[in-house]
Structure formats: structure tokens, C-alpha cells
Design a protein around this motif. Structure first.
Motif, short mmCIF file in Angstrom:
data_model
loop_
_atom_site.label_atom_id
_atom_site.label_comp_id
_atom_site.label_asym_id
_atom_site.label_seq_id
_atom_site.Cartn_x
_atom_site.Cartn_y
_atom_site.Cartn_z
N PHE A 126 1.03 -1.18 -0.08
CA PHE A 126 -0.12 -0.12 -0.07
C PHE A 126 1.01 1.20 0.04
CE2 PHE A 126 0.21 -2.17 4.44
CZ PHE A 126 1.05 -1.27 5.05
N ASN A 127 0.30 2.23 -0.20
CA ASN A 127 1.20 3.40 -0.26
C ASN A 127 1.64 4.15 0.91
OD1 ASN A 127 0.49 3.58 -3.05
ND2 ASN A 127 -1.00 4.91 -3.12
N HIS A 128 2.92 4.79 1.01
CA HIS A 128 3.29 5.61 2.00
C HIS A 128 3.54 7.07 1.30
CE1 HIS A 128 3.73 2.43 5.06
NE2 HIS A 128 4.22 1.70 4.08
N ASN A 129 3.65 8.20 2.47
CA ASN A 129 3.99 9.47 2.04
C ASN A 129 5.03 9.77 2.90
OD1 ASN A 129 2.26 12.53 1.40
ND2 ASN A 129 4.50 12.17 1.40
N TYR A 151 8.83 11.13 8.81
CA TYR A 151 7.68 10.56 9.15
C TYR A 151 6.52 10.08 7.84
CZ TYR A 151 8.30 13.21 13.67
OH TYR A 151 8.87 13.70 14.71
N CYS A 152 5.51 9.60 8.04
CA CYS A 152 4.71 9.27 6.91
C CYS A 152 3.34 9.79 7.19
CB CYS A 152 4.60 7.75 7.00
SG CYS A 152 3.21 7.34 5.66
N ASN A 153 3.07 10.58 6.18
CA ASN A 153 1.76 11.35 6.11
C ASN A 153 0.42 10.63 6.21
OD1 ASN A 153 0.93 14.20 6.21
ND2 ASN A 153 -0.37 13.68 4.50
N VAL A 154 0.66 9.33 5.93
CA VAL A 154 -0.63 8.58 5.73
C VAL A 154 -0.63 7.56 7.18
CG1 VAL A 154 -1.63 6.50 4.85
CG2 VAL A 154 -0.34 7.99 3.66
N HIS A 155 0.74 7.39 7.77
CA HIS A 155 0.38 6.27 9.43
C HIS A 155 1.29 7.20 10.24
CE1 HIS A 155 0.39 3.50 5.63
NE2 HIS A 155 -0.64 3.23 6.26
N ALA A 156 0.28 7.48 11.15
CA ALA A 156 0.63 8.33 12.30
C ALA A 156 1.80 7.64 13.21
CB ALA A 156 -0.56 8.72 12.96
N GLN A 157 1.78 6.54 13.31
CA GLN A 157 2.77 5.63 14.22
C GLN A 157 4.25 5.52 13.42
OE1 GLN A 157 0.51 4.33 12.31
NE2 GLN A 157 1.00 2.28 11.65
N MET A 158 4.48 5.99 12.26
CA MET A 158 5.62 5.58 11.63
C MET A 158 6.70 6.95 11.88
SD MET A 158 4.48 4.07 8.13
CE MET A 158 6.24 4.02 7.33
N ARG A 159 7.78 6.51 12.49
CA ARG A 159 8.72 7.60 12.89
C ARG A 159 10.25 6.81 12.36
NH1 ARG A 159 5.59 6.66 17.01
NH2 ARG A 159 4.18 8.57 17.61
#
Ligand code: CU
Length: 230
Positions: free
Chosen positions: A100-103, A137-145
Motif C-alpha cells: 500500500f502507499n506511504h508518503n 515521518y509518513c503522512n498516511v500512518h501516524a505511528q511511523m517514525r
């Protein structure tokens, strides 16, 4: 896996440095700076993630590191590895291994970027020329650091799991030893390096006040609850 990847990247960097024509005699010069990073956690307990710290030396005598290219993948809605440390001028590729997509984006003063949405099998790269700690960070998934630490010289490393570290081939000179960790403030200490190796340095980090604060999205807005379900 993340740590071995980082160490491999570091070794690759040094191999590149030698291959770039640095005279062997010069590479053999200098001494080994050793030390230990300790972390104090809540309730006075010792921390267990010293290996996630980054140690580097800054000073007029410090050689610049040769730029490298490393990967910080998006995989399982995480950045893998969590942290990479590179010398300035290096390139970080962000391949997407998820179906799936990430940003991927950064709002750090040292390097602002927004890679936009892209899917599995695609990769985009960013060059980092300014030293500092760039939070990714990822603009789609808040937990990604994720973290890109751009060292100000070629003299950088990460501690072993017991907190011990070695910086090799350090030329004589006046330095500032930096230790950074995601859960603590950065700690610095002046370090004079002469013809003999200096006494081991103990760098104590204090993580007692750490608490995770949810970052904002690329527009400076809070992530919607919907974004957490993707
Ligand atoms: Cu994502």
C-alpha cells in the motif's frame, strides 16, 4: 537486523573512504577513543537501548566522511531500520516494501522534503548535506517514525548493546564529543586527543523525563483517527 544494517553501512562508508584515495599512512594515524554511554530511565532503572544512541566527534581535525547511500525502507507500517547515521552528503533511499502507499516526509530545518504517495516496489531518494537529526515521518500512518542522523564528520559510531563505543583513527586535536539519543537530550563534552589514546569517556544520558509526543502530519495538522486504520 537494523543494527547490523547500520554497522554494514558504516563499514561501507569507511571502505569507500579508503578507496577514495586516502593514503594508507594517514588512515593508520590517530588513536582510538573509547567510552561508554549510560542511560538513566524512570525510577532510576538503567536503560537498555544504548545501542540506539549515536556518538560523534566534531572538531577542526576531524576528517570528513565519504558520502554513502543507505536504505530506510517502509515495511509493516514502520521505518526499517528505525535509525540510520551517515556523513554529510550522503543519500538515503526510501523503498516501499508494503502493498500500500506511504508518503515519507520531513519538516526538519536541516532537510525539508515531501516524497508524495508511492506504492510497493517504488523508491525515492533524498540527499542530506546539513548535519543534524532529521525526523522522518509518513503522512498516511501516524505511528511511523524514522531518524536520519547526519554526522558533522567522519568520526561517528553507535554503541554496542552494553553501551561501549570505539571511535578509531582519531587524529590529535581539540574535539567536542556528542552523544544523541531519541529519548534524551543531546550530551556534549570537550575532548582533547593527543598522541596517546585518552582515558575512556563515560557519557550519561537522562531519559527520566522522556515521553512520546505524537507528531503532526506534513501540513502541521493532527492525524485523523481514520489514518490510523489504514
Ligand atoms: Cu505510511
Amino acid at each position: 537486523m537494523p543494527m547490523s544494517f547500520i554497522r554494514l553501512s558504516w563499514r561501507f562508508g569507511f571502505a569507500t573512504l579508503c578507496a577514495a584515495g586516502l593514503p594508507t599512512a594517514l588512515a593508520a594515524q590517530g588513536v582510538t577513543v573509547t567510552g561508554r554511554v549510560t542511560i538513566q530511565d524512570r525510577d532510576g532503572r538503567p536503560g537498555t537501548d544504548q545501542a540506539q544512541a549515536v556518538v560523534w566527534l566534531e572538531g577542526a581535525s576531524a576528517p570528513a566522511g565519504a558520502p554513502v547511500t543507505v536504505e530506510l525502507a517502509t515495511e509493516g507500517k514502520q521505518f526499517v531500520p528505525h535509525l540510520v547515521v551517515v556523513p554529510r552528503g550522503s543519500t538515503v533511499a526510501f523503498p516501499n516494501h508494503d502493498p500500500f502507499n506511504h508518503n515519507v516526509f520531513s519538516l526538519a530545518a536541516e532537510r525539508v522534503f515531501d516524497l508524495g504517495l508511492y506504492g510497493r516496489g517504488e523508491s525515492k531518494s533524498v540527499e542530506f548535506t546539513v548535519p543534524g537529526v532529521i525526523r522522518v515521518y509518513c503522512n498516511v500512518h501516524a505511528q511511523m517514525r524514522g531518524l536520519v542522523v547526519v554526522a558533522g564528520s567522519g568520526l561517528f559510531t553507535q554503541p554496542e548493546t552494553d553501551g561501549t563505543f570505539r571511535l578509531e583513527r582519531v587524529p590529535p586535536g581539540e574535539y567536542v564529543l556528542h552523544v544523541w539519543h531519541e529519548r534524551t537530550a543531546e550530551v556534549t563534552q570537550p575532548l582533547r586527543v593527543g598522541p596517546a589514546a585518552p582515558a575512556p569517556v563515560v557519557m550519561a544520558l537522562d531519559a527520566r523525563g522522556y515521553r512520546l509526543v505524537q507528531h503532526k502530519d506534513k501540513n502541521g495538522k493532527s492525524y485523523s483517527d481514520r489514518s490510523r486504520r489504514y
